[in-house]
Design an enzyme around this catalytic site. Structure first.
Site, PDB file in Angstrom:
ATOM      1  N   ASP A  33      13.552  43.665  39.307  1.00  0.00           N
ATOM      2  CA  ASP A  33      14.942  43.749  38.862  1.00  0.00           C
ATOM      3  C   ASP A  33      15.653  44.819  39.685  1.00  0.00           C
ATOM      4  OD1 ASP A  33      17.358  44.240  37.095  1.00  0.00           O
ATOM      5  OD2 ASP A  33      16.287  42.878  35.780  1.00  0.00           O
ATOM      6  N   ASP A  47      16.102  43.497  45.001  1.00  0.00           N
ATOM      7  CA  ASP A  47      17.286  42.643  44.934  1.00  0.00           C
ATOM      8  C   ASP A  47      16.872  41.269  45.454  1.00  0.00           C
ATOM      9  OD1 ASP A  47      19.683  41.283  45.446  1.00  0.00           O
ATOM     10  OD2 ASP A  47      20.728  43.120  46.046  1.00  0.00           O
ATOM     11  N   ASN A  74      14.197  34.187  36.840  1.00  0.00           N
ATOM     12  CA  ASN A  74      15.213  34.310  35.789  1.00  0.00           C
ATOM     13  C   ASN A  74      16.447  35.111  36.205  1.00  0.00           C
ATOM     14  OD1 ASN A  74      16.065  34.632  32.765  1.00  0.00           O
ATOM     15  ND2 ASN A  74      15.802  36.720  33.549  1.00  0.00           N
ATOM     16  N   SER A 126      20.342  26.286  32.892  1.00  0.00           N
ATOM     17  CA  SER A 126      21.409  26.488  31.904  1.00  0.00           C
ATOM     18  C   SER A 126      21.914  25.154  31.397  1.00  0.00           C
ATOM     19  CB  SER A 126      22.575  27.248  32.551  1.00  0.00           C
ATOM     20  OG  SER A 126      23.691  27.283  31.685  1.00  0.00           O
ATOM     21  N   TYR A 139      29.488  28.693  38.715  1.00  0.00           N
ATOM     22  CA  TYR A 139      28.236  28.963  37.976  1.00  0.00           C
ATOM     23  C   TYR A 139      27.483  27.659  37.722  1.00  0.00           C
ATOM     24  CZ  TYR A 139      25.088  30.467  34.247  1.00  0.00           C
ATOM     25  OH  TYR A 139      23.973  30.710  33.484  1.00  0.00           O
ATOM     26  N   LYS A 143      23.636  26.232  38.811  1.00  0.00           N
ATOM     27  CA  LYS A 143      22.589  25.831  37.869  1.00  0.00           C
ATOM     28  C   LYS A 143      22.215  24.363  38.055  1.00  0.00           C
ATOM     29  CE  LYS A 143      21.851  29.836  36.004  1.00  0.00           C
ATOM     30  NZ  LYS A 143      20.546  30.529  36.137  1.00  0.00           N
ATOM     31  N   THR A 171      24.503  29.063  25.093  1.00  0.00           N
ATOM     32  CA  THR A 171      25.000  30.439  25.153  1.00  0.00           C
ATOM     33  C   THR A 171      24.057  31.331  24.353  1.00  0.00           C
ATOM     34  OG1 THR A 171      27.227  29.570  25.306  1.00  0.00           O
ATOM     35  CG2 THR A 171      27.013  31.906  24.844  1.00  0.00           C
TER      36      THR A 171
HETATM   37  N1  LIG Z   1      23.136  34.565  28.364  1.00  0.00           N
HETATM   38  C1  LIG Z   1      23.417  33.276  28.405  1.00  0.00           C
HETATM   39  O1  LIG Z   1      24.241  32.757  27.625  1.00  0.00           O
HETATM   40  C2  LIG Z   1      22.720  32.385  29.390  1.00  0.00           C
HETATM   41  C3  LIG Z   1      22.817  30.997  29.194  1.00  0.00           C
HETATM   42  C4  LIG Z   1      22.181  30.138  30.084  1.00  0.00           C
HETATM   43  C5  LIG Z   1      21.473  30.664  31.144  1.00  0.00           C
HETATM   44  N2  LIG Z   1      21.387  32.016  31.314  1.00  0.00           N
HETATM   45  C6  LIG Z   1      20.633  32.496  32.460  1.00  0.00           C
HETATM   46  O2  LIG Z   1      19.636  33.383  31.998  1.00  0.00           O
HETATM   47  C7  LIG Z   1      19.298  34.297  33.036  1.00  0.00           C
HETATM   48  C8  LIG Z   1      19.270  35.704  32.463  1.00  0.00           C
HETATM   49  O3  LIG Z   1      20.524  35.965  31.878  1.00  0.00           O
HETATM   50  P1  LIG Z   1      20.756  37.068  30.735  1.00  0.00           P
HETATM   51  O4  LIG Z   1      21.761  36.506  29.805  1.00  0.00           O
HETATM   52  O5  LIG Z   1      19.465  37.572  30.230  1.00  0.00           O
HETATM   53  O6  LIG Z   1      21.514  38.172  31.626  1.00  0.00           O
HETATM   54  P2  LIG Z   1      21.383  39.776  31.747  1.00  0.00           P
HETATM   55  O7  LIG Z   1      22.603  40.163  32.524  1.00  0.00           O
HETATM   56  O8  LIG Z   1      21.141  40.383  30.400  1.00  0.00           O
HETATM   57  O9  LIG Z   1      20.070  39.966  32.637  1.00  0.00           O
HETATM   58  C9  LIG Z   1      20.035  39.564  33.981  1.00  0.00           C
HETATM   59  C10 LIG Z   1      19.083  40.477  34.738  1.00  0.00           C
HETATM   60  O10 LIG Z   1      19.047  40.028  36.117  1.00  0.00           O
HETATM   61  C11 LIG Z   1      19.106  41.165  36.958  1.00  0.00           C
HETATM   62  N3  LIG Z   1      19.679  40.821  38.256  1.00  0.00           N
HETATM   63  C12 LIG Z   1      20.950  40.413  38.508  1.00  0.00           C
HETATM   64  N4  LIG Z   1      21.125  40.254  39.837  1.00  0.00           N
HETATM   65  C13 LIG Z   1      19.944  40.566  40.424  1.00  0.00           C
HETATM   66  C14 LIG Z   1      19.507  40.617  41.776  1.00  0.00           C
HETATM   67  N5  LIG Z   1      20.343  40.332  42.789  1.00  0.00           N
HETATM   68  N6  LIG Z   1      18.219  40.964  42.031  1.00  0.00           N
HETATM   69  C15 LIG Z   1      17.379  41.290  41.000  1.00  0.00           C
HETATM   70  N7  LIG Z   1      17.745  41.274  39.720  1.00  0.00           N
HETATM   71  C16 LIG Z   1      19.016  40.930  39.426  1.00  0.00           C
HETATM   72  C17 LIG Z   1      19.999  42.147  36.209  1.00  0.00           C
HETATM   73  O11 LIG Z   1      19.777  43.491  36.676  1.00  0.00           O
HETATM   74  C18 LIG Z   1      19.563  41.936  34.763  1.00  0.00           C
HETATM   75  O12 LIG Z   1      18.499  42.803  34.382  1.00  0.00           O
HETATM   76  C19 LIG Z   1      20.300  34.050  34.155  1.00  0.00           C
HETATM   77  O13 LIG Z   1      19.710  33.251  35.163  1.00  0.00           O
HETATM   78  C20 LIG Z   1      21.416  33.278  33.470  1.00  0.00           C
HETATM   79  O14 LIG Z   1      22.104  32.433  34.367  1.00  0.00           O
HETATM   80  C21 LIG Z   1      21.995  32.886  30.461  1.00  0.00           C
END
Ligand SMILES: NC(=O)c1ccc[n+]([C@@H]2O[C@H](COP(=O)([O-])OP(=O)(O)OC[C@H]3O[C@@H](n4cnc5c(N)ncnc54)[C@H](O)[C@@H]3O)[C@@H](O)[C@H]2O)c1
Length: 244
Positions: A33, A47, A74, A126, A139, A143, A171
């Site tokens: 992360d 990254d 993820n 997603s 977005y 996905k 969501t």
């Molecule tokens: N929250 C939602 O409603 C939702 C719905 C569908 C899909 N998702 C997907 O779930 C996944 C996680 O989302 P979340 O809601 O837990 O988000 P979040 O923002 O809580 O966590 C995302 C994590 O990814 C890390 N990250 C971001 N860019 C990065 C990079 N370039 N390199 C390394 N790490 C990086 C961030 O530091 C963070 O810790 C994502 O792929 C998102 O598209 C989320």
């Protein structure tokens, strides 16, 4: 022997919930992360848009865990707007994180996964891949690419004994959605609208998504590859009549 897992984006939300659940189930877990967590995880700062950093991080994870059996791709970022709203630079940036990020980490992990008896990749996709949501053009396109990538990877690696699946959250109540609500004119009204959009009338929890990821990642799902498991409160599959 305990399985060894890498979770990208393991510092927050769905990734952190997944890392905790995999650890609870006896796996050794490395979290890659930008802001990685500490003990009990192997936290590695990387990254996913930086190929050299990804290769070094995956090699470090394999070294410290003693190999890699499970990869959870993820890490991801959001974007809002119609197809008219985001400049090319943002399209490139979000694809770079959400799609190429998975490509880079998978590419670096495959040599290790090939040596595993229980190799599995789970991508966080997603509901936006399978349903048209307003103001999410960029977005959703990323996905959609993740869904197709999951199927293609599943085909490419099935004969190597590596399963590839994805989860499609609706969501989910994570810090990400907290940030989105904070930006809304009326956060409470926005939360109600997001709740109401899902037939269960509530957001999905990070733990519920983590449970689906852990199932697909583990040996119980040994006959399952090339699938997308919806964890969306019924949003994709159900068509309800209005209540009034
Ligand atoms: N929250 C939602 O409603 C939702 C719905 C569908 C899909 N998702 C997907 O779930 C996944 C996680 O989302 P979340 O809601 O837990 O988000 P979040 O923002 O809580 O966590 C995302 C994590 O990814 C890390 N990250 C971001 N860019 C990065 C990079 N370039 N390199 C390394 N790490 C990086 C961030 O530091 C963070 O810790 C994502 O792929 C998102 O598209 C989320």
């Amino acid at each position: 022997m305990s399985l060894r897992a890498i979770v990208t984006g393991g510092g927050s939300g769905i990734g952190l919930a997944t890392a905790k659940l995999l650890a609870e189930r006896g796996m050794k877990v490395a979290c890659l992360d930008l802001d990685p967590p500490g003990e009990p995880f192997v936290g590695i700062r990387a990254d996913v848009t930086d190929d050299a950093a990804v290769r070094a991080a995956v090699a470090e994870a394999a070294e410290r865990l003693g190999g890699i059996d499970v990869l959870v791709n993820n890490a991801g970022i959001g974007a809002q707007g119609t197809v008219e709203d985001n400049p090319d630079s943002e399209w490139q940036r979000v694809f770079d994180v959400n799609v190429l990020g998975m490509v880079r980490v998978s590419r670096a992990a495959l040599p290790y996964l090939r040596r595993s008896e229980h190799a599995s990749i789970v991508n966080t996709c997603s509901i936006a891949a399978t349903a048209g949501l307003p103001a999410r053009a960029l977005y959703s396109a990323t996905k959609g690419a993740v869904l197709s990538l999951t199927l293609a990877m599943a085909a490419d690696h099935v004969r190597e004994g590596i399963r590839v699946n994805c989860v499609n959250p609706g969501t989910a109540d994570t810090p990400w959605i907290g940030r989105l609500l904070d930006k809304a004119d009326d956060p409470e009204a926005e939360r109600q609208a997001l709740n109401a959009r899902q037939p269960m009338g509530r957001l999905v929890s990070a733990e519920e998504v983590a449970a689906a990821i852990a199932y697909l990642a583990g040996p119980e799902a040994g006959a399952t590859t090339g699938t997308a498991l919806a964890v969306d409160g019924g949003m994709q599959g159900l068509r309800l009549r209005p209540t009034s």
